[in-house]
Design an enzyme around this catalytic site. Structure first.
Site, PDB file in Angstrom:
ATOM      1  N   HIS A   1     -10.014   3.271   3.918  1.00 54.32           N
ATOM      2  CA  HIS A   1      -9.187   3.052   2.721  1.00 54.32           C
ATOM      3  C   HIS A   1      -7.758   2.697   3.159  1.00 54.32           C
ATOM      4  CE1 HIS A   1      -7.015   3.785  -0.988  1.00 54.32           C
ATOM      5  NE2 HIS A   1      -8.180   3.656  -1.615  1.00 54.32           N
TER       6      HIS A   1
ATOM      7  N   SER B   1      -6.560  -0.516  -9.699  1.00 50.93           N
ATOM      8  CA  SER B   1      -6.232  -0.444 -11.131  1.00 50.93           C
ATOM      9  C   SER B   1      -7.368  -0.914 -12.038  1.00 50.93           C
ATOM     10  CB  SER B   1      -4.932  -1.199 -11.439  1.00 50.93           C
ATOM     11  OG  SER B   1      -3.849  -0.618 -10.725  1.00 50.93           O
TER      12      SER B   1
ATOM     13  N   GLU C   1     -10.040  -4.071  -1.887  1.00 50.20           N
ATOM     14  CA  GLU C   1      -8.969  -3.407  -2.615  1.00 50.20           C
ATOM     15  C   GLU C   1      -7.635  -4.016  -2.194  1.00 50.20           C
ATOM     16  OE1 GLU C   1     -10.352   0.773  -4.031  1.00 50.20           O
ATOM     17  OE2 GLU C   1      -9.282   0.971  -2.154  1.00 50.20           O
TER      18      GLU C   1
ATOM     19  N   GLU D   1      -5.005   3.667   2.198  1.00 53.15           N
ATOM     20  CA  GLU D   1      -4.124   4.838   2.363  1.00 53.15           C
ATOM     21  C   GLU D   1      -4.356   5.495   3.723  1.00 53.15           C
ATOM     22  OE1 GLU D   1      -5.315   6.626  -1.320  1.00 53.15           O
ATOM     23  OE2 GLU D   1      -4.260   5.037  -2.399  1.00 53.15           O
TER      24      GLU D   1
ATOM     25  N   GLY E   1      -9.841   4.627  -8.710  1.00 53.25           N
ATOM     26  CA  GLY E   1      -8.973   5.743  -8.350  1.00 53.25           C
ATOM     27  C   GLY E   1      -8.553   6.507  -9.597  1.00 53.25           C
ATOM     28  N   GLY E   2      -7.350   6.209 -10.100  1.00 53.83           N
ATOM     29  CA  GLY E   2      -6.781   6.957 -11.225  1.00 53.83           C
ATOM     30  C   GLY E   2      -7.726   7.138 -12.405  1.00 53.83           C
TER      31      GLY E   2
ATOM     32  N   ASN F   1     -13.124   7.430  -6.655  1.00 53.09           N
ATOM     33  CA  ASN F   1     -12.406   7.989  -5.508  1.00 53.09           C
ATOM     34  C   ASN F   1     -11.335   8.925  -6.061  1.00 53.09           C
ATOM     35  OD1 ASN F   1     -10.883   8.566  -3.275  1.00 53.09           O
ATOM     36  ND2 ASN F   1     -10.206   6.466  -2.895  1.00 53.09           N
ATOM     37  N   TRP F   2     -11.603  10.222  -5.969  1.00 47.92           N
ATOM     38  CA  TRP F   2     -10.674  11.195  -6.570  1.00 47.92           C
ATOM     39  C   TRP F   2      -9.422  11.381  -5.716  1.00 47.92           C
ATOM     40  CZ3 TRP F   2     -14.352  15.764  -8.460  1.00 47.92           C
ATOM     41  CH2 TRP F   2     -15.210  15.265  -9.457  1.00 47.92           C
ATOM     42  N   LYS F   3      -9.410  10.843  -4.511  1.00 52.34           N
ATOM     43  CA  LYS F   3      -8.266  11.003  -3.598  1.00 52.34           C
ATOM     44  C   LYS F   3      -7.906  12.488  -3.487  1.00 52.34           C
ATOM     45  CE  LYS F   3      -6.960   6.275  -4.574  1.00 52.34           C
ATOM     46  NZ  LYS F   3      -5.935   5.252  -4.641  1.00 52.34           N
TER      47      LYS F   3
ATOM     48  N   GLY G   1      -3.093   1.745  -7.705  1.00 54.81           N
ATOM     49  CA  GLY G   1      -2.205   2.715  -8.343  1.00 54.81           C
ATOM     50  C   GLY G   1      -0.962   2.094  -8.953  1.00 54.81           C
TER      51      GLY G   1
HETATM   52  P1  13P Z   1      -6.491   2.972  -8.543  1.00 52.11           P
HETATM   53  O1  13P Z   1      -7.727   2.749  -9.366  1.00 52.11           O
HETATM   54  O2  13P Z   1      -5.758   4.240  -8.901  1.00 52.11           O
HETATM   55  O3  13P Z   1      -5.618   1.768  -8.508  1.00 52.11           O
HETATM   56  O4  13P Z   1      -6.992   3.213  -7.031  1.00 52.11           O
HETATM   57  C1  13P Z   1      -7.881   2.325  -6.467  1.00 52.11           C
HETATM   58  C2  13P Z   1      -8.340   2.903  -5.188  1.00 52.11           C
HETATM   59  O5  13P Z   1      -7.584   3.021  -4.239  1.00 52.11           O
HETATM   60  C3  13P Z   1      -9.742   3.338  -5.109  1.00 52.11           C
HETATM   61  O6  13P Z   1     -10.099   3.617  -3.806  1.00 52.11           O
END
Ligand code: 13P
Length: 259
Positions: A99, A217, A171, A101, A238-239, A13-15, A177
């Site tokens: 998600h 994470s 999640e 967010e 994510g990251g 997930n590149w956000k 994050g």
């Molecule tokens: P991180 O891997 O940056 O914690 O993010 C997880 C995430 O929200 C994937 O959708």
């Protein structure tokens, strides 16, 4: 050795990161490193503006394309929105829905996530439906209630025949994050309870087919232990999905567990 009925899925997930040129470059590197292996399913989810450029890079590979959101209507006066059909037209296979967010910053409720899930399934997209508790909810003993409410809310009207298409992502919000990861045992306990809820909702046969990803994470250092848990069927990253080497190293861990 993992449950062969559920091929592990590693989704990036590149956000809101990378422009279309940067996205294409990252996709090209990922394709060159893990684009031909068949043991593990891999999906990358760029921003809407990078979908087309990334689609061109993954087209002849085993890397699938996903989006990070969509609207539940198929077209109309919804300024700024994108439909499932539009995503299919760009050869997207997956779409991340609900998600945390989007729930936190854009007011998405379980009812909205449900409409989107049904619309995605109807358009032959594979929804990755995200659920998870905040730290406050966990510490006040509401973990099970939150998971059950979000799961049942998102999946109202979903049928057992959708099991092959449907993906759930657990999640924990406090792990996103933050560098804090649920311990493999804690994550497995929640995944097992999600599988039990899915059994109640859709029956045992369907529940055994549905992939439940862990997100929060996940990185090369912890991927193998998390992915080796019985009910963890992949990761939503994510990251660590923004750097080719860390993303492909998580894919390599998944391949190791699958072969
Ligand atoms: P991180 O891997 O940056 O914690 O993010 C997880 C995430 O929200 C994937 O959708």
């Amino acid at each position: 050795m993992k449950n062969k009925a559920r091929k592990l899925l590693i989704a990036g997930n590149w956000k809101m990161n990378l422009n279309s040129a940067e996205g294409a470059e990252l996709a090209e590197t990922i394709v060159s490193q893990v684009g031909t292996q068949m043991e593990v399913a891999v999906c990358i989810c760029p921003t809407f503006t990078s979908l087309e450029a990334v689609a061109q890079k993954v087209v002849n590979s085993n890397i699938a394309l996903g989006a990070q959101n969509m609207h539940f209507e198929s077209s109309g006066a919804y300024t700024g929105e994108i439909s499932a059909e539009m995503l299919r037209h760009l050869f997207a296979n997956f779409v991340i829905l609900g998600h945390s967010e989007r729930r936190e910053y854009f007011g998405e409720t379980d009812a909205i996530v449900n409409k989107k899930t049904l619309a995605a399934l109807a358009a032959s997209l594979k929804p990755i439906v995200c659920i998870g508790e905040t730290l406050e909810e966990r510490e006040s003993g509401q973990l099970n209630t939150v998971i059950e409410t979000q799961l049942k809310g998102a999946l109202a009207g979903v049928e057992p025949k959708h099991a092959d298409q449907l993906v759930i992502a657990y999640e924990p919000v406090w792990a996103i994050g933050t560098g804090k990861t649920a311990t493999p045992d804690d994550a497995e306990a929640v995944h097992a309870s999600i599988r039990k809820l899915l059994t109640g909702l859709l029956g045992g046969e369907a529940a055994e087919k549905i992939r439940i990803l862990y997100g929060g994470s996940m990185k090369p250092e912890n991927a193998e232990t998390l992915l080796s848990q019985e009910n963890i069927d992949g990761g939503l990253i994510g990251g660590a999905s923004l750097k080719a080497h860390s993303f492909t190293s998580i894919v390599e861990s998944a391949i190791k567990l699958s072969s």
